[in-house]
Design a protein around this motif. Structure first.
Motif, PDB file in Angstrom:
ATOM      1  N   ASN A  44       0.814  -1.214   0.000  1.00  0.00           N
ATOM      2  CA  ASN A  44       0.000   0.000   0.000  1.00  0.00           C
ATOM      3  C   ASN A  44       0.847   1.263   0.000  1.00  0.00           C
ATOM      4  O   ASN A  44       0.414   2.297  -0.517  1.00  0.00           O
ATOM      5  CB  ASN A  44      -0.957   0.004   1.192  1.00  0.00           C
ATOM      6  N   SER A  45       2.057   1.188   0.539  1.00  0.00           N
ATOM      7  CA  SER A  45       2.927   2.368   0.553  1.00  0.00           C
ATOM      8  C   SER A  45       3.383   2.745  -0.857  1.00  0.00           C
ATOM      9  O   SER A  45       3.849   3.862  -1.076  1.00  0.00           O
ATOM     10  CB  SER A  45       4.140   2.130   1.449  1.00  0.00           C
ATOM     11  N   LYS A  46       3.262   1.826  -1.795  1.00  0.00           N
ATOM     12  CA  LYS A  46       3.678   2.074  -3.174  1.00  0.00           C
ATOM     13  C   LYS A  46       2.489   2.263  -4.120  1.00  0.00           C
ATOM     14  O   LYS A  46       2.648   2.297  -5.330  1.00  0.00           O
ATOM     15  CB  LYS A  46       4.546   0.918  -3.678  1.00  0.00           C
ATOM     16  N   LEU A  47       1.316   2.423  -3.557  1.00  0.00           N
ATOM     17  CA  LEU A  47       0.094   2.582  -4.340  1.00  0.00           C
ATOM     18  C   LEU A  47      -0.362   4.033  -4.283  1.00  0.00           C
ATOM     19  O   LEU A  47      -0.429   4.629  -3.207  1.00  0.00           O
ATOM     20  CB  LEU A  47      -0.989   1.669  -3.761  1.00  0.00           C
ATOM     21  N   LYS A  48      -0.654   4.611  -5.465  1.00  0.00           N
ATOM     22  CA  LYS A  48      -1.148   5.981  -5.512  1.00  0.00           C
ATOM     23  C   LYS A  48      -2.482   6.074  -4.765  1.00  0.00           C
ATOM     24  O   LYS A  48      -3.277   5.132  -4.799  1.00  0.00           O
ATOM     25  CB  LYS A  48      -1.360   6.428  -6.958  1.00  0.00           C
ATOM     26  N   PRO A  49      -2.730   7.187  -4.093  1.00  0.00           N
ATOM     27  CA  PRO A  49      -4.012   7.347  -3.391  1.00  0.00           C
ATOM     28  C   PRO A  49      -5.198   7.153  -4.328  1.00  0.00           C
ATOM     29  O   PRO A  49      -5.201   7.634  -5.458  1.00  0.00           O
ATOM     30  CB  PRO A  49      -3.957   8.792  -2.887  1.00  0.00           C
ATOM     31  N   GLY A  50      -6.189   6.400  -3.878  1.00  0.00           N
ATOM     32  CA  GLY A  50      -7.389   6.165  -4.675  1.00  0.00           C
ATOM     33  C   GLY A  50      -7.229   5.145  -5.778  1.00  0.00           C
ATOM     34  O   GLY A  50      -8.139   4.949  -6.581  1.00  0.00           O
ATOM     35  N   ARG A  51      -6.116   4.469  -5.842  1.00  0.00           N
ATOM     36  CA  ARG A  51      -5.880   3.475  -6.894  1.00  0.00           C
ATOM     37  C   ARG A  51      -6.165   2.080  -6.374  1.00  0.00           C
ATOM     38  O   ARG A  51      -6.698   1.896  -5.295  1.00  0.00           O
ATOM     39  CB  ARG A  51      -4.459   3.599  -7.441  1.00  0.00           C
ATOM     40  N   TYR A  52      -5.773   1.049  -7.126  1.00  0.00           N
ATOM     41  CA  TYR A  52      -6.249  -0.298  -6.866  1.00  0.00           C
ATOM     42  C   TYR A  52      -5.128  -1.312  -6.619  1.00  0.00           C
ATOM     43  O   TYR A  52      -4.085  -1.247  -7.238  1.00  0.00           O
ATOM     44  CB  TYR A  52      -7.070  -0.793  -8.062  1.00  0.00           C
ATOM     45  N   SER A  53      -5.423  -2.255  -5.739  1.00  0.00           N
ATOM     46  CA  SER A  53      -4.565  -3.423  -5.604  1.00  0.00           C
ATOM     47  C   SER A  53      -5.454  -4.650  -5.778  1.00  0.00           C
ATOM     48  O   SER A  53      -6.628  -4.633  -5.429  1.00  0.00           O
ATOM     49  CB  SER A  53      -3.847  -3.451  -4.253  1.00  0.00           C
ATOM     50  N   SER A  54      -4.877  -5.678  -6.339  1.00  0.00           N
ATOM     51  CA  SER A  54      -5.570  -6.946  -6.538  1.00  0.00           C
ATOM     52  C   SER A  54      -4.804  -8.000  -5.747  1.00  0.00           C
ATOM     53  O   SER A  54      -3.626  -8.220  -5.991  1.00  0.00           O
ATOM     54  CB  SER A  54      -5.595  -7.301  -8.026  1.00  0.00           C
ATOM     55  N   LEU A  55      -5.486  -8.607  -4.777  1.00  0.00           N
ATOM     56  CA  LEU A  55      -4.841  -9.582  -3.908  1.00  0.00           C
ATOM     57  C   LEU A  55      -5.516 -10.930  -4.059  1.00  0.00           C
ATOM     58  O   LEU A  55      -6.737 -11.012  -4.114  1.00  0.00           O
ATOM     59  CB  LEU A  55      -4.940  -9.141  -2.448  1.00  0.00           C
ATOM     60  N   ALA A  56      -4.737 -11.986  -4.103  1.00  0.00           N
ATOM     61  CA  ALA A  56      -5.271 -13.342  -4.144  1.00  0.00           C
ATOM     62  C   ALA A  56      -4.535 -14.166  -3.095  1.00  0.00           C
ATOM     63  O   ALA A  56      -3.314 -14.206  -3.079  1.00  0.00           O
ATOM     64  CB  ALA A  56      -5.086 -13.957  -5.530  1.00  0.00           C
ATOM     65  N   CYS A  57      -5.295 -14.745  -2.199  1.00  0.00           N
ATOM     66  CA  CYS A  57      -4.731 -15.599  -1.157  1.00  0.00           C
ATOM     67  C   CYS A  57      -5.528 -16.887  -1.113  1.00  0.00           C
ATOM     68  O   CYS A  57      -6.725 -16.890  -1.384  1.00  0.00           O
ATOM     69  CB  CYS A  57      -4.803 -14.925   0.209  1.00  0.00           C
ATOM     70  N   THR A  58      -4.880 -17.957  -0.770  1.00  0.00           N
ATOM     71  CA  THR A  58      -5.584 -19.222  -0.630  1.00  0.00           C
ATOM     72  C   THR A  58      -5.757 -19.524   0.845  1.00  0.00           C
ATOM     73  O   THR A  58      -5.046 -18.997   1.690  1.00  0.00           O
ATOM     74  CB  THR A  58      -4.814 -20.371  -1.305  1.00  0.00           C
ATOM     75  N   ALA A  59      -6.725 -20.346   1.132  1.00  0.00           N
ATOM     76  CA  ALA A  59      -6.982 -20.728   2.520  1.00  0.00           C
ATOM     77  C   ALA A  59      -7.486 -22.151   2.554  1.00  0.00           C
ATOM     78  O   ALA A  59      -8.176 -22.602   1.640  1.00  0.00           O
ATOM     79  CB  ALA A  59      -8.013 -19.795   3.143  1.00  0.00           C
ATOM     80  N   ASN A  60      -7.127 -22.855   3.581  1.00  0.00           N
ATOM     81  CA  ASN A  60      -7.690 -24.181   3.807  1.00  0.00           C
ATOM     82  C   ASN A  60      -8.982 -23.993   4.592  1.00  0.00           C
ATOM     83  O   ASN A  60      -8.953 -23.585   5.740  1.00  0.00           O
ATOM     84  CB  ASN A  60      -6.717 -25.067   4.582  1.00  0.00           C
ATOM     85  N   LEU A  61     -10.081 -24.269   3.964  1.00  0.00           N
ATOM     86  CA  LEU A  61     -11.373 -24.106   4.602  1.00  0.00           C
ATOM     87  C   LEU A  61     -11.813 -25.417   5.234  1.00  0.00           C
ATOM     88  O   LEU A  61     -11.467 -26.496   4.745  1.00  0.00           O
ATOM     89  CB  LEU A  61     -12.411 -23.647   3.565  1.00  0.00           C
ATOM     90  N   PRO A  62     -12.588 -25.356   6.315  1.00  0.00           N
ATOM     91  CA  PRO A  62     -13.074 -26.590   6.942  1.00  0.00           C
ATOM     92  C   PRO A  62     -13.794 -27.470   5.921  1.00  0.00           C
ATOM     93  O   PRO A  62     -14.588 -26.981   5.113  1.00  0.00           O
ATOM     94  CB  PRO A  62     -14.042 -26.076   8.015  1.00  0.00           C
TER      95      PRO A  62
END
Length: 71
Positions: A44-62
């Motif tokens: 986020n420190s390298k993201l212009k204000p009001g701009r976008y990040s796309s995050l993908a994380c995996t999780a082990n769900l029950p």
């Protein structure tokens, strides 16, 4: 496209980047970190204000087996 730059580096080294960005894509990384919040803060420190990040994380769900799970 002239205005596209692709950078690949350790999230915790993001402070080495001179620019700030309109879009940051981070896929399959944060959930492997000891402190994911620190990684997100660095991005986020390298993201212009009001701009976008796309995050993908995996999780082990029950009830679901991870690909590494051995029966």
């Amino acid at each position: 496209m002239r205005n596209v730059r692709i950078r690949q580096l350790d999230i915790l080294d993001a402070n080495q980047l001179e620019d700030i960005y309109d879009v940051i894509e981070c896929s399959g990384v944060l959930h492997h970190m000891q402190n994911p919040a620190q990684g997100l803060e660095e991005l986020n420190s390298k993201l212009k204000p009001g701009r976008y990040s796309s995050l993908a994380c995996t999780a082990n769900l029950p009830g679901r087996k991870s690909p590494q799970h051995k029966s």
